[in-house]
Design a protein around this motif. Structure first.
Motif, PDB file in Angstrom:
ATOM      1  N   ASP A 251       0.772  -1.030  -0.312  1.00  0.00           N
ATOM      2  CA  ASP A 251       0.013  -0.164   0.017  1.00  0.00           C
ATOM      3  C   ASP A 251       0.946   1.247   0.074  1.00  0.00           C
ATOM      4  OD1 ASP A 251      -2.759  -1.675   0.385  1.00  0.00           O
ATOM      5  OD2 ASP A 251      -2.449  -1.525   2.211  1.00  0.00           O
ATOM      6  N   LEU A 252       2.023   0.857   0.602  1.00  0.00           N
ATOM      7  CA  LEU A 252       2.658   2.094   0.494  1.00  0.00           C
ATOM      8  C   LEU A 252       3.844   2.580   0.417  1.00  0.00           C
ATOM      9  CD1 LEU A 252       4.167   2.232   4.779  1.00  0.00           C
ATOM     10  CD2 LEU A 252       2.823   3.453   3.694  1.00  0.00           C
ATOM     11  N   ALA A 253       4.029   1.325  -1.045  1.00  0.00           N
ATOM     12  CA  ALA A 253       5.266   1.855  -1.951  1.00  0.00           C
ATOM     13  C   ALA A 253       3.823   2.271  -3.817  1.00  0.00           C
ATOM     14  CB  ALA A 253       5.543   0.809  -2.465  1.00  0.00           C
ATOM     15  N   GLN A 254       2.747   2.180  -3.301  1.00  0.00           N
ATOM     16  CA  GLN A 254       1.745   1.953  -4.021  1.00  0.00           C
ATOM     17  C   GLN A 254       1.593   3.687  -3.992  1.00  0.00           C
ATOM     18  OE1 GLN A 254      -2.305  -0.304  -4.856  1.00  0.00           O
ATOM     19  NE2 GLN A 254      -2.401   1.253  -6.454  1.00  0.00           N
ATOM     20  N   TYR A 255       0.577   3.693  -3.070  1.00  0.00           N
ATOM     21  CA  TYR A 255       0.681   5.174  -2.912  1.00  0.00           C
ATOM     22  C   TYR A 255       1.924   6.313  -3.189  1.00  0.00           C
ATOM     23  CZ  TYR A 255      -1.484   9.547  -0.337  1.00  0.00           C
ATOM     24  OH  TYR A 255      -2.013  10.217  -0.417  1.00  0.00           O
ATOM     25  N   THR A 256       2.813   6.185  -2.916  1.00  0.00           N
ATOM     26  CA  THR A 256       3.914   7.260  -3.122  1.00  0.00           C
ATOM     27  C   THR A 256       4.554   6.871  -4.348  1.00  0.00           C
ATOM     28  OG1 THR A 256       5.445   5.986  -1.455  1.00  0.00           O
ATOM     29  CG2 THR A 256       4.523   6.890  -0.790  1.00  0.00           C
TER      30      THR A 256
ATOM     31  N   THR B 149       3.471  15.752  -2.486  1.00  0.00           N
ATOM     32  CA  THR B 149       3.560  16.360  -3.334  1.00  0.00           C
ATOM     33  C   THR B 149       4.124  17.702  -3.843  1.00  0.00           C
ATOM     34  OG1 THR B 149       1.520  16.943  -4.315  1.00  0.00           O
ATOM     35  CG2 THR B 149       1.721  13.832  -3.990  1.00  0.00           C
ATOM     36  N   ILE B 150       4.874  17.176  -4.535  1.00  0.00           N
ATOM     37  CA  ILE B 150       5.638  18.397  -5.425  1.00  0.00           C
ATOM     38  C   ILE B 150       5.483  18.352  -6.914  1.00  0.00           C
ATOM     39  CG2 ILE B 150       7.699  20.207  -6.058  1.00  0.00           C
ATOM     40  CD1 ILE B 150       9.322  19.700  -3.792  1.00  0.00           C
ATOM     41  N   ASN B 151       4.827  18.980  -7.691  1.00  0.00           N
ATOM     42  CA  ASN B 151       3.773  18.755  -8.753  1.00  0.00           C
ATOM     43  C   ASN B 151       3.782  17.844  -9.509  1.00  0.00           C
ATOM     44  OD1 ASN B 151       4.576  21.209 -10.071  1.00  0.00           O
ATOM     45  ND2 ASN B 151       6.658  20.426  -9.696  1.00  0.00           N
ATOM     46  N   GLY B 152       2.907  16.635  -7.973  1.00  0.00           N
ATOM     47  CA  GLY B 152       2.229  15.427  -7.617  1.00  0.00           C
ATOM     48  C   GLY B 152       3.387  14.077  -7.858  1.00  0.00           C
ATOM     49  N   LYS B 153       4.526  14.523  -7.522  1.00  0.00           N
ATOM     50  CA  LYS B 153       5.166  13.172  -7.035  1.00  0.00           C
ATOM     51  C   LYS B 153       5.511  13.270  -5.527  1.00  0.00           C
ATOM     52  CE  LYS B 153      10.260  11.538  -7.505  1.00  0.00           C
ATOM     53  NZ  LYS B 153       9.922  11.077  -8.004  1.00  0.00           N
ATOM     54  N   ALA B 154       5.124  11.803  -5.354  1.00  0.00           N
ATOM     55  CA  ALA B 154       5.256  11.966  -3.413  1.00  0.00           C
ATOM     56  C   ALA B 154       6.764  12.468  -2.540  1.00  0.00           C
ATOM     57  CB  ALA B 154       5.085  10.862  -3.383  1.00  0.00           C
ATOM     58  N   MET B 155       6.062  13.110  -1.806  1.00  0.00           N
ATOM     59  CA  MET B 155       7.894  13.327  -0.270  1.00  0.00           C
ATOM     60  C   MET B 155       7.804  11.751  -0.158  1.00  0.00           C
ATOM     61  SD  MET B 155       8.140  16.888  -1.138  1.00  0.00           S
ATOM     62  CE  MET B 155       7.634  16.290  -2.547  1.00  0.00           C
ATOM     63  N   GLY B 156       9.118  11.635  -0.074  1.00  0.00           N
ATOM     64  CA  GLY B 156       9.593  10.576   0.684  1.00  0.00           C
ATOM     65  C   GLY B 156      10.231   9.627  -0.997  1.00  0.00           C
TER      66      GLY B 156
ATOM     67  N   GLY C 249       5.130   3.108  14.657  1.00  0.00           N
ATOM     68  CA  GLY C 249       5.949   2.670  13.399  1.00  0.00           C
ATOM     69  C   GLY C 249       6.253   3.847  12.333  1.00  0.00           C
ATOM     70  N   GLY C 250       6.860   2.950  11.607  1.00  0.00           N
ATOM     71  CA  GLY C 250       7.518   3.567  10.866  1.00  0.00           C
ATOM     72  C   GLY C 250       7.467   3.065   9.501  1.00  0.00           C
ATOM     73  N   ALA C 251       8.401   3.665   8.241  1.00  0.00           N
ATOM     74  CA  ALA C 251       8.363   3.528   7.385  1.00  0.00           C
ATOM     75  C   ALA C 251       9.720   3.080   6.108  1.00  0.00           C
ATOM     76  CB  ALA C 251       7.584   2.867   5.759  1.00  0.00           C
ATOM     77  N   LEU C 252      10.652   2.666   5.196  1.00  0.00           N
ATOM     78  CA  LEU C 252      11.881   3.312   4.465  1.00  0.00           C
ATOM     79  C   LEU C 252      11.303   2.274   3.067  1.00  0.00           C
ATOM     80  CD1 LEU C 252      14.439   4.286   4.864  1.00  0.00           C
ATOM     81  CD2 LEU C 252      15.302   1.518   4.730  1.00  0.00           C
ATOM     82  N   LEU C 253      11.524   3.745   2.870  1.00  0.00           N
ATOM     83  CA  LEU C 253      11.061   3.774   0.760  1.00  0.00           C
ATOM     84  C   LEU C 253      12.233   3.891   0.649  1.00  0.00           C
ATOM     85  CD1 LEU C 253       8.662   6.965   1.018  1.00  0.00           C
ATOM     86  CD2 LEU C 253       7.654   4.128   1.342  1.00  0.00           C
ATOM     87  N   SER C 254      11.858   3.348  -0.961  1.00  0.00           N
ATOM     88  CA  SER C 254      13.576   3.134  -2.072  1.00  0.00           C
ATOM     89  C   SER C 254      13.102   2.736  -3.302  1.00  0.00           C
ATOM     90  CB  SER C 254      14.654   2.651  -1.500  1.00  0.00           C
ATOM     91  OG  SER C 254      16.067   2.725  -2.339  1.00  0.00           O
ATOM     92  N   ASN C 255      13.402   3.179  -4.046  1.00  0.00           N
ATOM     93  CA  ASN C 255      13.651   1.787  -5.417  1.00  0.00           C
ATOM     94  C   ASN C 255      14.336   1.295  -5.409  1.00  0.00           C
ATOM     95  OD1 ASN C 255      10.993   4.054  -6.639  1.00  0.00           O
ATOM     96  ND2 ASN C 255      12.418   5.856  -7.024  1.00  0.00           N
TER      97      ASN C 255
ATOM     98  N   TYR D  78       9.208  -0.416  -3.541  1.00  0.00           N
ATOM     99  CA  TYR D  78       9.732  -0.801  -2.677  1.00  0.00           C
ATOM    100  C   TYR D  78       9.322  -0.192  -1.232  1.00  0.00           C
ATOM    101  CZ  TYR D  78      12.492  -3.755  -5.652  1.00  0.00           C
ATOM    102  OH  TYR D  78      12.418  -3.748  -7.332  1.00  0.00           O
ATOM    103  N   ALA D  79       8.393  -1.039  -0.253  1.00  0.00           N
ATOM    104  CA  ALA D  79       8.572  -0.142   1.083  1.00  0.00           C
ATOM    105  C   ALA D  79       8.999  -1.468   2.299  1.00  0.00           C
ATOM    106  CB  ALA D  79       7.332   0.505   1.303  1.00  0.00           C
ATOM    107  N   ALA D  80       9.261  -0.695   3.243  1.00  0.00           N
ATOM    108  CA  ALA D  80       9.835  -1.295   4.535  1.00  0.00           C
ATOM    109  C   ALA D  80       9.219  -1.906   5.706  1.00  0.00           C
ATOM    110  CB  ALA D  80      11.390  -1.836   4.652  1.00  0.00           C
ATOM    111  N   ALA D  81       8.206  -1.999   6.125  1.00  0.00           N
ATOM    112  CA  ALA D  81       7.229  -1.590   7.567  1.00  0.00           C
ATOM    113  C   ALA D  81       7.710  -1.034   8.333  1.00  0.00           C
ATOM    114  CB  ALA D  81       5.969  -1.975   7.305  1.00  0.00           C
ATOM    115  N   LEU D  82       8.311  -0.324   9.117  1.00  0.00           N
ATOM    116  CA  LEU D  82       9.835  -0.958  10.566  1.00  0.00           C
ATOM    117  C   LEU D  82       8.485   0.041  12.051  1.00  0.00           C
ATOM    118  CD1 LEU D  82      12.146   0.535   8.559  1.00  0.00           C
ATOM    119  CD2 LEU D  82      12.347  -2.005   8.894  1.00  0.00           C
ATOM    120  N   SER D  83       9.468   0.159  13.638  1.00  0.00           N
ATOM    121  CA  SER D  83       8.821   0.119  14.590  1.00  0.00           C
ATOM    122  C   SER D  83       8.762   1.369  14.081  1.00  0.00           C
ATOM    123  CB  SER D  83       9.166  -0.542  15.645  1.00  0.00           C
ATOM    124  OG  SER D  83      10.808  -0.263  15.181  1.00  0.00           O
TER     125      SER D  83
END
Length: 391
Positions: free
Chosen positions: A42-47, A169-176, A197-203, A51-56
């Motif tokens: 869900d997080l990866a798709q929204y942003t 967002t900036i011009n439709g591109k998500a923060m993160g 909780g938190g998460a780490l995002l990356s391509n 890829y996303a890692a759900a963390l504490s």
């Protein structure tokens, strides 16, 4: 006494219970499980990241990001000064030194001009920074186009602290999604929550795989418990992720409501001379996690942010000063700082107002009435004093 109006309280949407029940019914209570996997998707798709890692926690995500970049004792990491300490503390966790950068006036975030100055100066001193950590304060995006251009020119990785900016967002591109890695937070006061909780995002798939590995005590894939390196207990539980899945379903509604809060405050309070609220630059879209205002005592007949906060507190309304810059914090008193005075002025004049998505019109009006009364009474008091002096 009137009911409490909180700064930013959790707001459930209804679907959270369904996903939590699924976790209980399948006995997936311990960390990891299908809810974690689904929440990460869900997080990866929204942003719009791969890829996303759900963390504490978001703090844990930032700590892991620094580890994966090889930051260690003796290194330097550039960090925004005006932020919560969680942006800077992980730098100390790995034994590195933060190099603090002041804000610019438009978004209150990392100043690109000072960033460039700092990089040139650190390189001249033989200490090329290992990473750059910009922060999107109160949901307002930093000037990421300029920051990324500078970072790319000097080949310095960017870890975006988007803890407060999910939905911005900036011009439709998500923060993160601008930096090499992005960090989110789901603490109880954030725009959506998993209780903690938190998460780490990356391509970069390798970063996310390694983050998950390190966050699970760095346990090797063996029948017994085998550990070749130090790991951490940073993974999100399946139950917390279930809450997050329900929260994701109402995220856009939460953003819209917080933006309406800001619009309400802006219409009502910007009419007072010396009171201002931060507008969005062209192309920027802020989730308005917290609505903030600046109060200039010189233009407000001596009214300070402390007086406004005190009057709100009397009426059982929670508010909070803007973040005290890291370069002013005692724990970081000996760190290097590249400044222009902006963050100190913001801290002296700024106040965060109640901004929860569960506030109603009556709550917002109560806040506005209290602030307006404080500003107006002070003005009348000064007028009476002036007339008395004339007589």
């Amino acid at each position: 006494m009137s009911s409490k109006i909180w700064l930013s309280s959790p707001h459930m949407g209804g679907a959270e219970q369904k996903y939590v029940n699924e976790a209980f019914e399948t006995n997936w209570i311990a960390p990891l499980g299908p809810q974690v996997n689904a929440f990460e998707q869900d997080l990866a798709q929204y942003t719009d990241t791969k890829y996303a890692a759900a963390l504490s926690s978001g703090t844990g995500a930032l700590h892991l990001a620094l580890i994966m970049l090889g930051v260690q004792r003796g290194d330097e990491v550039i960090c925004q000064s005006m932020t919560f300490s969680a942006s800077a503390n992980p730098i100390a966790y790995v034994g590195a030194s933060p190099i603090f950068i002041d804000s610019e006036e438009e978004t209150w975030n990392m100043c690109p001009d000072l960033l460039l100055e700092a990089i040139k100066d650190r390189i001249a001193k033989g200490k090329k920074p290992k990473a750059i950590i910009p922060v999107h304060l109160y949901g307002m995006p930093a000037q990421m186009d300029k920051i990324m251009a500078i970072a790319n020119e000097y080949d310095i990785p960017v870890i975006e602290d988007a803890a407060e900016a999910l939905g911005s967002t900036i011009n439709g591109k998500a923060m993160g999604s601008f930096g090499l890695m992005g960090v989110l937070s789901f603490n109880g006061n954030k725009i959506i929550t998993t209780s903690g909780g938190g998460a780490l995002l990356s391509n970069n798939e390798d970063y996310i795989h390694r983050a998950r590995f390190l966050a699970t005590q760095a346990r090797e894939n063996t029948p017994h418990y085998e550990h070749n390196e130090i790991g951490y207990n940073y993974r999100m539980s399946n139950v917390c992720a279930a809450i997050g899945r329900g929260q994701m379903e109402v995220l856009d509604e939460r953003v819209e409501q917080r933006r309406k809060n800001f619009q309400f405050y802006n219409r009502a309070l910007s009419v007072f001379e010396g009171v201002s609220l931060m507008e969005e630059p062209a192309g920027y879209y802020s989730n308005r996690w917290l609505s903030t205002l600046l109060i200039d005592p010189k233009k407000c007949n001596g009214v300070t942010r402390e007086l406004v906060a005190a009057e709100l507190a009397i009426e059982n309304i929670e508010s909070r000063p803007l973040w005290k810059p890291m370069h002013l914090q005692p724990v970081f008193k000996d760190t290097v700082f590249y400044g222009n005075g902006v963050s100190e002025q913001l801290f002296e004049k700024g106040l965060c107002l109640p901004s929860g998505s569960n506030l109603n019109t009556e709550d917002l009006q109560r806040v506005v009435d209290n602030i307006s009364r404080t500003l107006s009474l002070q003005e009348k008091s000064n007028q009476i004093t002036v007339k008395a002096d004339i007589r």
